[in-house]
Design an enzyme around this catalytic site. Sequence first.
Site: not given
Length: 513
Positions: A143, A145, A153-154, A317, A366, A460, A462-463
Amino acid sequence: MVYQKLAKGELLEIKMASNSRPPPYYENYAYQPENAGLPRYINGHNMYPHYSPPYYPRSVPHYIPRVSTRQSTPVPTIVQPKSTKICIPRLRKVVLLLSTAILVTGMVIAGVLIWYFVTDSCSGSKIQCGTLGVCVSPSKWCDGVNDCPNGEDENRCVRLYGPDFLLEVYSSKSKKWYPVCYDDWNDIHGMTACEDLGYNSNTYLSSQALPFITGSRSFMRLNTSAVNVDLYKKLYSRWYIYTLSTFKAVGVHLTMWCLCDAYCGISSKVANPRNRIVGGSAAGLGDWPWQVSLHIQDTHLCGGSIITREWIVTAAHCVEGLHSNAFYWRVYPGILTQPEMHPPKGYRVARIISHPNYDSTSKNNDVALMKLQSPLLFSDFTSPVCLPNPGMMFQPTKPCWISGWGAKRQGGNTSKELNAAIVHLIEPSICNDKYIYNGLILPTMICAGYLQGMVDSCQGDSGGPLVTLKNALWWLVGDTSWGTGCASRNKPGVYGNMTMFTDWIYRNMQANK
Ligand code: ARG
C-alpha cells in the site's frame, strides 16, 4: 427506499424459492445435564450435602504405653494397618510424579506456543513479514507504507497486469509498478512470483516473452551478478526508449507474461447466444467448468466460481451470520444437476473470508472467499475462471454470461439443472438513473442484463459467475449479488465488480496459504 422494498421482497422470495425444504437454521444451546431435576434444598435446610470427614492417617506415630495387666486373657494389641505405614512415602511419590507431569506438560505447551509464534506463519489471516515473526494484515501489503521491520510488505509486491498477464513489480522507492524484462528470467523466479501472488509454487506454469511494442517506459531488469537470493533485491529499474531497431540492437525482451495456475478461463463452450437462469437455457457439462453449487444441509443456497484448486469466490451475503461457519458448507464442482450432488461428492470448506468492508444493507463489497479443505481435481468439467487482472477494461456494453441453479422465474423454486444466459453490461451512469437504481450502484457493483427485462439472474444464483470472453479466455467480471425482483423492466441484475476485488483476493490467498 427502493432498496428497503427490495430487501423485504427478497426475503419473501427466498422463502418461496425454498418452500420444498425449510431453510437451514442452527441454534447452539449450552450443554444441558441429563438429570436436570435434582432435588432442591429448601431454605432453612442444610444447602450442602453431608460428607463424613475422610480418614487421614496421622503423620506422626504416637507412643502408646504398654501397660501390663494381670489379665490372663491377652489384650488385643492395636496393629496399625501395614498400608498406612507405606502410605506416607507413596503419597510423596504421587505428589512428586504429579508435579513433574504438570511441569513437563506446561513446558511442552510453552514450547509449542513459542514454536508457533516464532517459527510458524501468522495466525488470524495475516501475512508474515520475514523470519522475525512479525505479521501484518493483508490490507497493509503493497500500500506504499512500510509496516514490516525490513519493509517486506512493500518489497515483495508483484502482480499480473492486463489481459496479457504482464508481470509487474512494485517499486517502493518510486511508488510505481514496473513490468519485468524477460532477459535472465528463469522458472525459479517465476515460481517465487507466483508464490508471492498467493498461488502454490507447484502450480506455476511458465513465463514467456511477449511480442514487442514500441514506446518508452521504465522496466525492472534482473541484475544477474547480484549474489543475494532474494528475487526482489536483484531487480533494478531501467528506462528504455525502444523502437524495433533499438530492440534488435540491444537484444532485450522487454516484457513477459507469467502464468501461475495450470490455466484459467478455458471452456468447451463455443460462445453461442442461445437466448433463452430467467430466460436462459440448460447448460452442457464443461460449458461453465468454474461454476460450483454451494450447499448447507444438502440444500443448494448459492453459486460460486473456482479461481484456483483451493479457492472459490462467492458473495459475502451468502456467508452472512449463521452461514459464516465453514463447517456447514459443501462445495459441488463439475456436476450439472442438483439431485446428483451427494455429500461424498462434496468438498469441505476449511475457511470463509468475507470482505471486511461488506455492508449488508447497501450490498457494498458483496464478495467472499472459501478455502477448500482439499484441493480440487481439475478436469474438462472442473477448472478455474481467470480473475480480471488490474488494468483490464471491459467494454461498457460487452456481452457476458451468467449461470446458476437459481429460480427460473421470480418467486420460483431453485432449479434442478444448471442454466445459463447471455446478458450485456450496463454502464453505471445508466444503471444509476432515477428510473433504474437511482444511485444505489456503487463502484464495487456492476449492472448486467436488459432494461426491457426478460433475462436475468434470480434467487439462488447469488455468488455465481458473470463471465466474458476476451483474448480467447473466460474472465470473471462479477459475482451475482442483487436486483429488484427478477428480469423486471428497468431492474437489471447487480453483480460484485470483480476488478475492484482482485487485489483483495490475491492478498488473502497469500495470507491464508
Ligand atoms: N440475492 C439473490 C440470491 O441470493 C440474487 C438476486 C439476483 N437478482 C437479480 N434480479 N438479478 O440468490
